[in-house]
Design a protein around this motif. Structure first.
Motif, PDB file in Angstrom:
ATOM      1  N   ASP A 221      -4.293   5.794  -6.208  1.00 15.63           N
ATOM      2  CA  ASP A 221      -5.672   5.640  -5.730  1.00 15.63           C
ATOM      3  C   ASP A 221      -6.546   4.963  -6.776  1.00 15.63           C
ATOM      4  O   ASP A 221      -7.420   4.176  -6.460  1.00 15.63           O
ATOM      5  CB  ASP A 221      -6.275   7.008  -5.375  1.00 15.63           C
ATOM      6  N   ARG A 222      -6.256   5.251  -8.029  1.00 11.41           N
ATOM      7  CA  ARG A 222      -7.104   4.726  -9.093  1.00 11.41           C
ATOM      8  C   ARG A 222      -6.681   3.307  -9.512  1.00 11.41           C
ATOM      9  O   ARG A 222      -7.532   2.467  -9.801  1.00 11.41           O
ATOM     10  CB  ARG A 222      -7.032   5.686 -10.288  1.00 11.41           C
TER      11      ARG A 222
ATOM     12  N   TRP B 292      -4.090   1.110  -7.994  1.00 14.61           N
ATOM     13  CA  TRP B 292      -3.533   0.131  -7.047  1.00 14.61           C
ATOM     14  C   TRP B 292      -4.621  -0.441  -6.176  1.00 14.61           C
ATOM     15  O   TRP B 292      -5.507   0.332  -5.761  1.00 14.61           O
ATOM     16  CB  TRP B 292      -2.489   0.807  -6.155  1.00 14.61           C
TER      17      TRP B 292
ATOM     18  N   GLY C 129       0.829  -1.203   0.000  1.00 16.35           N
ATOM     19  CA  GLY C 129       0.000   0.000   0.000  1.00 16.35           C
ATOM     20  C   GLY C 129       0.857   1.245   0.000  1.00 16.35           C
ATOM     21  O   GLY C 129       2.081   1.183   0.164  1.00 16.35           O
ATOM     22  N   LYS C 130       0.190   2.375  -0.180  1.00 19.36           N
ATOM     23  CA  LYS C 130       0.887   3.663  -0.201  1.00 19.36           C
ATOM     24  C   LYS C 130       1.665   3.905   1.077  1.00 19.36           C
ATOM     25  O   LYS C 130       2.696   4.580   1.078  1.00 19.36           O
ATOM     26  CB  LYS C 130      -0.146   4.797  -0.344  1.00 19.36           C
TER      27      LYS C 130
ATOM     28  N   GLU D 153      -0.076  10.108  -6.573  1.00 20.66           N
ATOM     29  CA  GLU D 153      -1.063   9.721  -5.571  1.00 20.66           C
ATOM     30  C   GLU D 153      -2.418   9.389  -6.227  1.00 20.66           C
ATOM     31  O   GLU D 153      -3.057   8.395  -5.886  1.00 20.66           O
ATOM     32  CB  GLU D 153      -1.215  10.893  -4.592  1.00 20.66           C
ATOM     33  N   VAL D 154      -2.795  10.210  -7.183  1.00 22.79           N
ATOM     34  CA  VAL D 154      -4.057   9.977  -7.893  1.00 22.79           C
ATOM     35  C   VAL D 154      -3.991   8.657  -8.659  1.00 22.79           C
ATOM     36  O   VAL D 154      -4.950   7.870  -8.689  1.00 22.79           O
ATOM     37  CB  VAL D 154      -4.330  11.132  -8.895  1.00 22.79           C
TER      38      VAL D 154
END
Ligand code: AMP
Ligand code: MG
Length: 319
Positions: A83-84, A86, A63-64, A79-80
């Motif tokens: 989110d989209r 991963w 995860g991030k 980041e975007v």
């Protein structure tokens, strides 16, 4: 070394903590994994694969939240994208963080990272205190493995444990993109399991890789993903006439073109299904009695771009 195949996550985690290798399932292809923070564990990957040290590895995270130690900074839009896309087959190249040994990135100051969308890989990663560096679990330059059996066939004796997570559902490697500050753009290093068109709907146009931006990504190494037999890609009917008299294997999209050994990747013409079946078909033809392998050019959109890339490299002459 004895190689075992099984589903024991605790054993896999134990081996990895001790600095050993474990082959792991992901949705793209099977990976040959080691503790990404342990240089001597990572060295074993290069040895087992006979991979040249100039070819960097992808770091797998759950995860991030793990990026703090892996990356020094996040490129604009990263980041975007995470989110989209991963978990999933999209690898992002970003400035390298301090805990990642130079061996992982082949001395580059950037690191390639992704979060795999496979329940077994994610469960394993979540149980560990470190991310996993993992390239495809095959000898360097050969066809990537999409089952545990494929891994055992080629790396048996070189890896103590293969975690069996079934057949890979995507079947081709991740799409790799990186932010290039001087171009002020995201750049495509390798087409793969996430269609570039989908990425572009989120961050706008992705630029094609300039030749030789990287020391030696597969994109700059022409022969890769290659069976031992010669592969020719193009108009199959014409290629069949050219190779008349030989025992012919064909990799086709909806049809085997009436060849003696025809591999049909998707009778219904679905590119994701074709991608899923590509590497297993290449292996069957390479292991069987065909003398030459011919392949169609696939529609160059969605997963077709990744299929064409792999076939083109499989067909490239080894140098
Ligand atoms: P594999 O895991 O065998 O599919 O190969 C990983 C690939 O990721 C490499 O061959 C490179 O093409 C790419 N890669 C890894 N690290 C970087 C990086 N820092 N910059 C650009 N590409 C990278
Ligand atoms: Mg590979």
């Amino acid at each position: 070394m004895r190689t075992e195949i099984g589903t024991d996550l605790l054993l896999a985690a134990d081996l990895l903590r001790r600095g050993d290798l474990v082959a792991i399932p992901t949705e793209t292809v099977y990976g040959l994994a080691a503790n990404a923070y342990d240089g001597s564990a990572v060295l074993k990957i290069f040895e087992a694969k006979q991979r040249p040290a100039f070819d960097p590895l992808i770091v797998h995270v759950h995860g991030k939240g793990q990026l703090g130690e892996v990356a020094a900074a996040l490129p604009p839009g990263a980041e975007v994208l995470m989110d989209r896309f991963w978990p999933g087959p999209l690898t992002l190249v970003m400035p390298k963080g301090g805990r990642v040994p130079d061996l992982v990135t082949s001395g580059l100051d950037t690191v390639a990272v992704r979060m795999p969308a496979h329940p077994v890989a994610l469960a394993l990663l979540r149980s560990l205190e470190f991310p996993l560096a993992a390239p495809s679990a095959n000898p360097f330059g050969y066809v990537s493995p999409t089952t545990a059996r494929h891994v055992a066939d080629q790396l048996g004796g070189k890896v103590p444990y293969i975690l069996d997570g079934g057949a890979c559902t995507v079947g081709v490697e991740s799409t790799i993109i990186g932010w290039e500050a001087d171009q002020d753009a995201w750049v495509l290093y390798r087409p793969g399991g996430t269609p570039v068109e989908a990425v572009e709907t989120v961050i706008g146009q992705v630029a094609p890789a300039r030749k030789r931006v990287l020391p030696a990504a597969p994109g700059t190494m022409e022969s890769h993903y290659a069976p031992r037999k010669s592969v020719h890609i193009g108009d199959v009917a014409a290629l069949m006439r050219e190779h008349a008299g030989k025992r012919i294997g064909v990799i086709g999209f909806r049809t085997g073109h009436g060849a003696e050994f025809g591999e049909v990747l998707s009778p219904g013409g679905e590119l994701p299904e074709a991608a899923r079946n590509l590497f297993a078909a290449m292996r069957r033809l390479d292991a069987g009695e065909a003398e030459v392998i011919l392949a169609e050019v696939f529609p160059n959109q969605g997963l077709g771009a990744a299929i064409n890339d792999r076939l083109r490299r499989a067909a490239a002459k080894r140098t």
